[in-house]
Design a protein around this motif. Structure first.
Motif, short mmCIF file in Angstrom:
data_model
loop_
_atom_site.label_atom_id
_atom_site.label_comp_id
_atom_site.label_asym_id
_atom_site.label_seq_id
_atom_site.Cartn_x
_atom_site.Cartn_y
_atom_site.Cartn_z
N VAL A 1 0.80 -1.11 -0.22
CA VAL A 1 0.07 0.05 -0.20
C VAL A 1 1.08 1.32 -0.08
O VAL A 1 0.64 2.29 -0.99
N GLY A 2 1.87 1.24 0.78
CA GLY A 2 2.66 2.32 0.81
C GLY A 2 3.59 2.54 -0.32
O GLY A 2 3.74 3.78 -0.96
N THR A 3 3.82 1.58 -1.30
CA THR A 3 4.69 1.67 -2.38
C THR A 3 3.60 2.25 -3.66
O THR A 3 3.85 3.24 -4.24
N ALA A 4 2.31 1.72 -3.49
CA ALA A 4 1.12 2.28 -4.21
C ALA A 4 0.92 3.80 -4.00
O ALA A 4 0.96 4.64 -4.98
N LEU A 5 0.76 4.31 -2.68
CA LEU A 5 0.88 5.59 -2.40
C LEU A 5 1.94 6.44 -2.93
O LEU A 5 1.91 7.43 -3.72
N PHE A 6 3.21 5.98 -2.83
CA PHE A 6 4.40 6.93 -3.14
C PHE A 6 4.56 6.77 -4.72
O PHE A 6 4.62 7.87 -5.29
N CYS A 7 4.06 5.69 -5.48
CA CYS A 7 4.08 5.73 -6.94
C CYS A 7 2.94 6.65 -7.43
O CYS A 7 3.29 7.37 -8.56
N SER A 8 1.88 6.75 -6.62
CA SER A 8 0.86 7.62 -7.15
C SER A 8 1.43 9.11 -7.11
O SER A 8 1.10 9.98 -8.12
N GLY A 9 2.08 9.50 -5.95
CA GLY A 9 2.61 10.64 -6.11
C GLY A 9 3.80 10.98 -7.13
O GLY A 9 3.64 12.22 -7.71
N LEU A 10 4.54 9.89 -7.12
CA LEU A 10 5.67 10.00 -8.35
C LEU A 10 4.73 10.23 -9.93
O LEU A 10 5.48 10.89 -10.75
N PHE A 11 3.79 9.60 -9.75
CA PHE A 11 2.99 9.63 -11.06
C PHE A 11 2.51 11.33 -11.19
O PHE A 11 2.59 11.78 -12.59
N PHE A 12 1.97 11.96 -10.43
CA PHE A 12 1.63 13.34 -10.54
C PHE A 12 3.05 13.99 -10.83
O PHE A 12 2.75 15.23 -11.44
N ASP A 13 4.16 13.73 -10.11
CA ASP A 13 5.29 14.35 -10.25
C ASP A 13 5.75 14.36 -11.91
O ASP A 13 6.21 15.35 -12.58
N PHE A 14 5.44 13.24 -12.59
CA PHE A 14 5.87 12.86 -13.83
C PHE A 14 4.82 13.91 -14.74
O PHE A 14 5.53 14.33 -15.78
N VAL A 15 3.64 13.88 -14.57
CA VAL A 15 2.98 14.73 -15.44
C VAL A 15 3.26 16.23 -15.07
O VAL A 15 3.51 17.10 -16.21
N THR A 16 3.67 16.68 -13.82
CA THR A 16 4.37 17.98 -13.54
C THR A 16 5.59 18.20 -14.28
O THR A 16 5.82 19.43 -14.95
N SER A 17 6.42 17.27 -14.40
CA SER A 17 7.54 17.52 -15.16
C SER A 17 7.62 17.92 -16.62
O SER A 17 8.30 18.92 -17.17
N VAL A 18 6.38 17.46 -17.30
CA VAL A 18 6.09 17.98 -18.65
C VAL A 18 5.81 19.37 -18.65
O VAL A 18 6.05 20.10 -19.46
N CYS A 19 4.77 19.72 -17.50
CA CYS A 19 4.41 20.99 -17.60
C CYS A 19 5.43 22.02 -17.31
O CYS A 19 5.93 23.19 -17.76
N ASP A 20 6.58 21.38 -16.53
CA ASP A 20 7.71 22.27 -16.18
C ASP A 20 8.49 22.50 -17.31
O ASP A 20 9.31 23.60 -17.58
N GLY A 21 8.82 21.62 -18.28
CA GLY A 21 9.35 21.68 -19.24
C GLY A 21 8.88 22.95 -20.18
O GLY A 21 9.64 23.62 -20.85
N ALA A 22 7.62 22.83 -20.53
CA ALA A 22 6.93 23.80 -21.22
C ALA A 22 7.05 25.19 -20.66
O ALA A 22 7.16 26.39 -21.37
N LEU A 23 6.87 25.48 -19.25
CA LEU A 23 7.04 26.60 -18.60
C LEU A 23 8.35 26.99 -18.59
O LEU A 23 8.93 28.26 -18.76
N GLN A 24 9.61 26.12 -18.60
CA GLN A 24 10.93 26.39 -18.66
C GLN A 24 11.25 27.10 -20.01
O GLN A 24 12.00 28.14 -19.82
N THR A 25 10.73 26.47 -21.02
CA THR A 25 11.13 27.33 -22.49
C THR A 25 10.45 28.67 -22.54
O THR A 25 10.89 29.34 -23.39
N ASN A 26 9.50 28.66 -21.76
CA ASN A 26 8.97 30.20 -22.05
C ASN A 26 9.37 31.01 -20.73
O ASN A 26 8.79 32.11 -20.32
#
Length: 447
Positions: free
Chosen positions: A122-147
């Motif tokens: 359960v703990g691994t699933a919770l932490f992986c869920s947080g990492l999944f949202f971080d992955f999506v955020t990283s793409v947003c950060d890439g777009a914001l970085q270029t601007n």
């Protein structure tokens, strides 16, 4: 090739400086929040308990490294010349989400097949869920970085960390807190609370980041499998480099330390590791702020300005690395006690943090050469040399099994990581010098 318009070095320098300063300011706030969170957790968990907690996070982070695929860096590189390209952003976002779900499902499945306990799964699933949202955020950060809109990305990050801390405080107060763990080991329910707080913070950061990108970029909602496949192929070398580097920089040292140390001693080792990893981000922020400018100069055949920018970054990072090692070594033990608890300062492991700081300083050079060569489209060349660095580091990792004492084992583990990282820095500088000299010769010949 027709040169692109000649961008102003001074204007670009101001953009890079602002983007970097904003990220440093946000990181400073994040560090304060993280320090408070770490203080809460480490004070109330036993050393054995913290070692188990660290094992869960390191296990999930290993799979997240495999799933990285270099998508963030390639979003920055591909959007550097087209910062409002909604098609690149959306397809990168979908690819990031699909691959994240795939790899994190494997992470949990492996955990179950290994016969791990219910709360570990359960703990691994919770932490992986947080990492999944971080992955999506990283793409947003890439777009914001270029601007050059990292101020907005920083706001989203800090807001998520505040929610993380707030939820942690609420859980501590509402459910009786973490105090019991200090006397009775690692409590599964307390683990659930801590990892839930992390996941909720990542969720808020992800939502805000998507909102900020939507305010700047007009999204093209046409999902193109061919575009995603092309993006995946372009990103793959970066992703493999990231995996190989993390093997000798982080995961093999972490695995060996966990193998040779007790849970209590591993908790101390892991905290020093976490401190050095946070400090190593200073060069990462700076270089990703500079990456759009480097790419723009190189794509426009303005190699003289690219070289000038590279040399400025080099001087800055060398100075920062020296300050890190000297100051950090002098006050390191006090910092560990301040951020966590005096119990994590173990006399026989006194050398771990200073060596970790040396490793972090060398990583400044690694970020400099890697992202410069990345902008020069030399990532495949860099990838091939990573295997050599892993081999050199592996020689010292292997010697740990023949070492006669635990102290020597820990020394060899960290020294192996230093050797691997240093190998790439030296080879990278040699390659960059060769590339720029070659371009200078071509320019002179054309003139």
């Amino acid at each position: 090739m027709t040169p692109l318009p000649n961008p102003s070095l001074n204007l670009l320098g101001r953009k890079i400086a602002f983007s970097t300063i904003v990220q440093y300011a946000g990181k400073a706030v994040q560090l304060v929040i993280s320090a408070i969170s770490l203080k809460i957790i480490s004070n109330f968990l036993s050393q054995d308990g913290y070692g188990v907690y660290a094992s869960i996070t390191e296990y999930a982070l290993f799979f997240s490294t495999v799933a990285n695929l270099g998508i963030f860096g390639n979003v920055v590189r591909l959007m550097a010349d087209r910062p409002d390209d909604g098609n690149v952003f959306l397809n990168a976002l979908v690819l990031r989400a699909v691959t994240g779900i795939f790899f994190f499902a494997i992470t949990v499945a492996v955990c179950i097949l290994n016969g791990s306990g219910t709360m570990f799964v359960v703990g691994t699933a919770l932490f992986c869920s947080g990492l999944f949202f971080d992955f999506v955020t990283s793409v947003c950060d890439g777009a914001l970085q270029t601007n050059y809109l990292m101020g907005r990305a920083t706001v989203a990050l800090v807001a998520g960390r505040i929610v993380n801390l707030g939820v942690l405080f609420w859980m501590v107060r509402h459910f009786g807190g973490l105090q019991g763990a200090g006397n009775g080991g690692f409590d599964a329910l307390q683990q659930f609370w801590v990892l839930s707080a992390t996941m909720l913070g990542s969720l808020l950061t992800c939502g805000l980041s998507l909102f900020f990108v939507g305010q700047k970029i007009k999204l093209n909602w046409q999902i193109q499998s061919a575009t995603m496949l092309k993006f995946f192929k372009v990103s793959l070398p970066y992703g493999v480099i990231f995996i190989l580097n993390n093997l000798y920089f982080r995961f093999i040292p972490d695995y060996l330390a966990h193998h040779f140390l007790s849970d209590a001693d591993f908790g101390s080792f892991n905290i020093s590791f976490r401190i050095s990893e946070v400090l190593s981000l200073a060069s990462t922020f700076l270089m990703f702020s500079a990456l759009p400018g480097l790419t723009e100069y190189i794509d426009g055949d303005h190699y003289d300005k690219a070289l000038k920018l590279f040399k400025s970054l080099q001087k800055l990072l060398i100075g920062a690395g020296l300050v890190l090692v000297v100051v950090g070594s002098l006050i390191g033990s006090r910092v560990v006690a301040l951020l966590t608890h005096e119990k994590y300062n173990i006399p026989q492991l006194w050398f771990v943090l200073p060596m970790m700081l040396v490793l972090a300083a060398i990583s400044y050079g690694y970020d400099l050469v890697f992202l410069t060569l990345f902008a020069l489209d030399e990532d495949v060349w860099f990838l091939k040399r990573e295997f050599l660095a892993l081999l050199f580091a592996g020689i010292f990792f292997g010697l740990t099994f023949a070492a006669s004492s635990q102290t020597m084992q820990m020394f060899l583990i960290i020294f192996g990581a230093i050797v691997g990282e240093s190998t790439m820095v030296v080879l990278g500088f040699m390659k960059i010098r060769k590339v720029f000299q070659g371009q200078k010769a071509v320019t002179v010949e054309e003139t």
